[in-house]
Design a protein around this motif. Structure first.
Motif, PDB file in Angstrom:
ATOM      1  N   LEU A 208       5.402  26.522  17.695  1.00  0.00           N
ATOM      2  CA  LEU A 208       4.427  26.066  16.704  1.00  0.00           C
ATOM      3  C   LEU A 208       4.043  24.625  17.015  1.00  0.00           C
ATOM      4  O   LEU A 208       4.916  23.774  17.217  1.00  0.00           O
ATOM      5  CB  LEU A 208       5.003  26.186  15.291  1.00  0.00           C
ATOM      6  CG  LEU A 208       5.287  27.614  14.805  1.00  0.00           C
ATOM      7  CD1 LEU A 208       5.964  27.587  13.441  1.00  0.00           C
ATOM      8  CD2 LEU A 208       4.001  28.421  14.739  1.00  0.00           C
ATOM      9  N   ILE A 209       2.747  24.351  17.055  1.00  0.00           N
ATOM     10  CA  ILE A 209       2.211  23.043  17.414  1.00  0.00           C
ATOM     11  C   ILE A 209       1.484  22.445  16.213  1.00  0.00           C
ATOM     12  O   ILE A 209       0.778  23.160  15.493  1.00  0.00           O
ATOM     13  CB  ILE A 209       1.249  23.147  18.616  1.00  0.00           C
ATOM     14  CG1 ILE A 209       1.972  23.771  19.806  1.00  0.00           C
ATOM     15  CG2 ILE A 209       0.691  21.791  18.999  1.00  0.00           C
ATOM     16  CD1 ILE A 209       3.109  22.950  20.345  1.00  0.00           C
ATOM     17  N   SER A 210       1.645  21.138  16.009  1.00  0.00           N
ATOM     18  CA  SER A 210       0.999  20.474  14.884  1.00  0.00           C
ATOM     19  C   SER A 210      -0.498  20.335  15.129  1.00  0.00           C
ATOM     20  O   SER A 210      -0.987  20.447  16.256  1.00  0.00           O
ATOM     21  CB  SER A 210       1.613  19.087  14.662  1.00  0.00           C
ATOM     22  OG  SER A 210       1.340  18.260  15.782  1.00  0.00           O
ATOM     23  N   GLU A 211      -1.233  20.068  14.068  1.00  0.00           N
ATOM     24  CA  GLU A 211      -2.686  19.953  14.177  1.00  0.00           C
ATOM     25  C   GLU A 211      -3.108  18.731  14.984  1.00  0.00           C
ATOM     26  O   GLU A 211      -4.201  18.706  15.555  1.00  0.00           O
ATOM     27  CB  GLU A 211      -3.307  19.883  12.787  1.00  0.00           C
ATOM     28  CG  GLU A 211      -2.852  18.691  11.957  1.00  0.00           C
ATOM     29  CD  GLU A 211      -3.441  18.720  10.564  1.00  0.00           C
ATOM     30  OE1 GLU A 211      -4.261  17.834  10.269  1.00  0.00           O
ATOM     31  OE2 GLU A 211      -3.088  19.625   9.780  1.00  0.00           O
ATOM     32  N   GLN A 212      -2.242  17.699  15.093  1.00  0.00           N
ATOM     33  CA  GLN A 212      -2.587  16.532  15.905  1.00  0.00           C
ATOM     34  C   GLN A 212      -2.597  16.860  17.389  1.00  0.00           C
ATOM     35  O   GLN A 212      -3.317  16.230  18.167  1.00  0.00           O
ATOM     36  CB  GLN A 212      -1.605  15.375  15.657  1.00  0.00           C
ATOM     37  CG  GLN A 212      -1.720  14.725  14.291  1.00  0.00           C
ATOM     38  CD  GLN A 212      -0.946  15.483  13.230  1.00  0.00           C
ATOM     39  OE1 GLN A 212      -0.265  16.470  13.532  1.00  0.00           O
ATOM     40  NE2 GLN A 212      -1.055  15.047  11.981  1.00  0.00           N
ATOM     41  N   ASN A 213      -1.816  17.852  17.798  1.00  0.00           N
ATOM     42  CA  ASN A 213      -1.672  18.145  19.220  1.00  0.00           C
ATOM     43  C   ASN A 213      -2.417  19.382  19.682  1.00  0.00           C
ATOM     44  O   ASN A 213      -2.680  19.522  20.875  1.00  0.00           O
ATOM     45  CB  ASN A 213      -0.186  18.318  19.567  1.00  0.00           C
ATOM     46  CG  ASN A 213       0.617  17.069  19.313  1.00  0.00           C
ATOM     47  OD1 ASN A 213       0.077  15.974  19.301  1.00  0.00           O
ATOM     48  ND2 ASN A 213       1.910  17.219  19.101  1.00  0.00           N
ATOM     49  N   GLY A 249       2.392  28.041   8.093  1.00  0.00           N
ATOM     50  CA  GLY A 249       2.818  26.807   7.446  1.00  0.00           C
ATOM     51  C   GLY A 249       2.129  25.546   7.943  1.00  0.00           C
ATOM     52  O   GLY A 249       2.759  24.490   8.044  1.00  0.00           O
ATOM     53  N   GLY A 250       0.854  25.636   8.268  1.00  0.00           N
ATOM     54  CA  GLY A 250       0.116  24.449   8.687  1.00  0.00           C
ATOM     55  C   GLY A 250       0.253  24.111  10.158  1.00  0.00           C
ATOM     56  O   GLY A 250      -0.291  23.107  10.612  1.00  0.00           O
ATOM     57  N   GLN A 251       0.972  24.926  10.923  1.00  0.00           N
ATOM     58  CA  GLN A 251       1.097  24.720  12.364  1.00  0.00           C
ATOM     59  C   GLN A 251       0.468  25.899  13.099  1.00  0.00           C
ATOM     60  O   GLN A 251       0.249  26.963  12.528  1.00  0.00           O
ATOM     61  CB  GLN A 251       2.565  24.556  12.758  1.00  0.00           C
ATOM     62  CG  GLN A 251       3.189  23.277  12.204  1.00  0.00           C
ATOM     63  CD  GLN A 251       4.611  23.064  12.695  1.00  0.00           C
ATOM     64  OE1 GLN A 251       5.442  23.955  12.585  1.00  0.00           O
ATOM     65  NE2 GLN A 251       4.881  21.899  13.232  1.00  0.00           N
ATOM     66  N   TYR A 252       0.188  25.677  14.375  1.00  0.00           N
ATOM     67  CA  TYR A 252      -0.555  26.652  15.160  1.00  0.00           C
ATOM     68  C   TYR A 252       0.359  27.313  16.183  1.00  0.00           C
ATOM     69  O   TYR A 252       1.098  26.630  16.896  1.00  0.00           O
ATOM     70  CB  TYR A 252      -1.736  25.983  15.858  1.00  0.00           C
ATOM     71  CG  TYR A 252      -2.751  25.411  14.894  1.00  0.00           C
ATOM     72  CD1 TYR A 252      -3.880  26.129  14.532  1.00  0.00           C
ATOM     73  CD2 TYR A 252      -2.564  24.149  14.315  1.00  0.00           C
ATOM     74  CE1 TYR A 252      -4.808  25.615  13.631  1.00  0.00           C
ATOM     75  CE2 TYR A 252      -3.483  23.632  13.425  1.00  0.00           C
ATOM     76  CZ  TYR A 252      -4.601  24.369  13.081  1.00  0.00           C
ATOM     77  OH  TYR A 252      -5.511  23.848  12.200  1.00  0.00           O
ATOM     78  N   MET A 253       0.281  28.632  16.263  1.00  0.00           N
ATOM     79  CA  MET A 253       1.101  29.386  17.190  1.00  0.00           C
ATOM     80  C   MET A 253       0.519  29.317  18.595  1.00  0.00           C
ATOM     81  O   MET A 253      -0.664  29.558  18.805  1.00  0.00           O
ATOM     82  CB  MET A 253       1.199  30.843  16.747  1.00  0.00           C
ATOM     83  CG  MET A 253       1.938  31.759  17.722  1.00  0.00           C
ATOM     84  SD  MET A 253       3.705  31.413  17.794  1.00  0.00           S
ATOM     85  CE  MET A 253       4.226  32.069  16.187  1.00  0.00           C
TER      86      MET A 253
END
Length: 358
Positions: A208-213, A249-253
């Motif tokens: 899971l990667i955050s929206e900043q990255n 949960g707000g993160q990207y797969m």
């Protein structure tokens, strides 16, 4: 008077020892050291994420039939081939329906044969003007109805045969059975999973990667995958990038294909490093790639440090905070800035203030 003389003697000895240590430090020969720069092995900014390995091809085996399981030829950990029989389900009800379908076909076939003969006979009579148009139309209607009845009976038989196939459940893919949800004697129902088969020959890492990255990660990007249990490094390629974080949960797969996964197993935990090339200035959303070899670390109790070099060419022990492991490299979170020189190895024992030479 004796106390005063004893104090003077102690002061003299202390001053003598301090002078000797200072002279020893001044007379010390410089220790030959090997120096490197933090982040020298990094290619700029990066983002890292933790996840686990999953089989790229995973299938939940189920059936469309309801009935008791009469045979279970599958165990967890068993290797199976596509088409191999795994589960057998009681087919008594299907056999009864098959008998009914055969009887209906026989009846429909008989009606069809009689109506076809009548239609052919009245067609010849009509041609010789021995039968009326209405009589011919009636025979044609009976013939078409009998034909439709025969087609319906054959269709029912095909449906029964299709249901027969679901009483013997076979493996849809080749792989390993990783889960078993039923046993012989249990009642199977339509859609209920019976087994899970995974193909370990093709693995993916899911993180899971955050929206900043997420905006800096592209499909086909080469990444470095580190197994947490063994610190083994394997290359990977970004295969899929989810564009929605609604269900995560707000993160990207992000799914990464793993190269050389023959000795790896689904479920292993990994850490993935996504590199980003610097274009002059590092994006503030990403971490600067401060990486040093583990061999350069100095551990004292619960503290971890690294020796740096002062402007006077002396060793200085700098306490640092370490992050994730990347094989023989370790991430430095604080205490050492990017491109700052540090000592990798020395030909003698280092200590604070020791003279060094490169």
């Amino acid at each position: 008077m004796k106390i005063l003389v004893y104090s003077v003697l102690l002061l003299g000895l202390s001053m003598s020892c301090s002078s000797e240590e200072k002279d020893a430090t001044l007379s010390q020969k410089p220790i030959q050291v090997t120096v490197s720069q933090s982040g020298a092995s990094s290619e700029g900014a990066y983002a890292s994420a933790s996840g686990k390995l999953v089989a790229k091809n995973t299938v939940n085996v189920s059936t469309r039939m309801m009935g008791y399981i009469t045979g279970m030829k599958a165990e967890v950990g068993q290797n199976v081939n596509a088409g191999q029989l795994l589960v057998s389900i009681n087919s008594t009800d299907i056999q009864a329906k098959g008998g009914q379908a055969n009887a209906q076909i026989s009846q429909a076939q008989a009606n069809y044969n009689i109506s076809k003969k009548d239609y052919d006979r009245f067609s010849n009579l009509y041609k010789s003007q021995s039968a009326s148009q209405k009589e011919l139309d009636d025979m044609r209607a009976r013939y078409e109805m009998a034909k439709a009845g025969l087609d319906a009976a054959n269709a029912m038989k095909s449906e029964v045969n299709a249901q027969y196939r679901y009483t013997n459940v076979t493996a849809p893919i080749s792989g390993v059975i990783t889960a078993k949800y039923a046993e012989q004697g249990d009642m199977a129902s339509p859609g209920m999973p019976l087994l899970t088969i995974e193909s370990p020959s093709s693995l993916q890492a899911q993180v899971l990667i955050s929206e900043q990255n997420i905006t800096q990660i592209t499909q086909g990007m080469s990444v470095k995958i580190t197994l947490k249990s063994t610190n083994q490094e394997v290359p990977g390629t970004v295969a899929e990038i989810s564009k929605s974080s609604t269900n995560t949960g707000g993160q990207y797969m992000v799914k990464v294909n793993v190269a050389g996964s023959q000795n790896l197993l689904p479920g292993m935990f990994v850490n993935i490093q996504f590199p980003f090339k610097n274009a002059g200035k590092v994006n503030q959303d990403f971490q600067e790639g401060v990486m040093i070899p583990k061999s350069a670390l100095v551990e004292k109790g619960q503290l971890t440090g690294v020796y740096t070099i002062s402007s006077n060419n002396t060793a200085i022990l700098r306490w640092v905070k370490i992050g994730k492991d990347f094989g023989d490299q370790v991430e430095i979170l604080s205490g050492l800035t990017a491109k700052e020189a540090y000592i990798v190895s020395a030909n003698g024992k280092l200590f604070n203030g020791a003279k060094v030479s490169k």
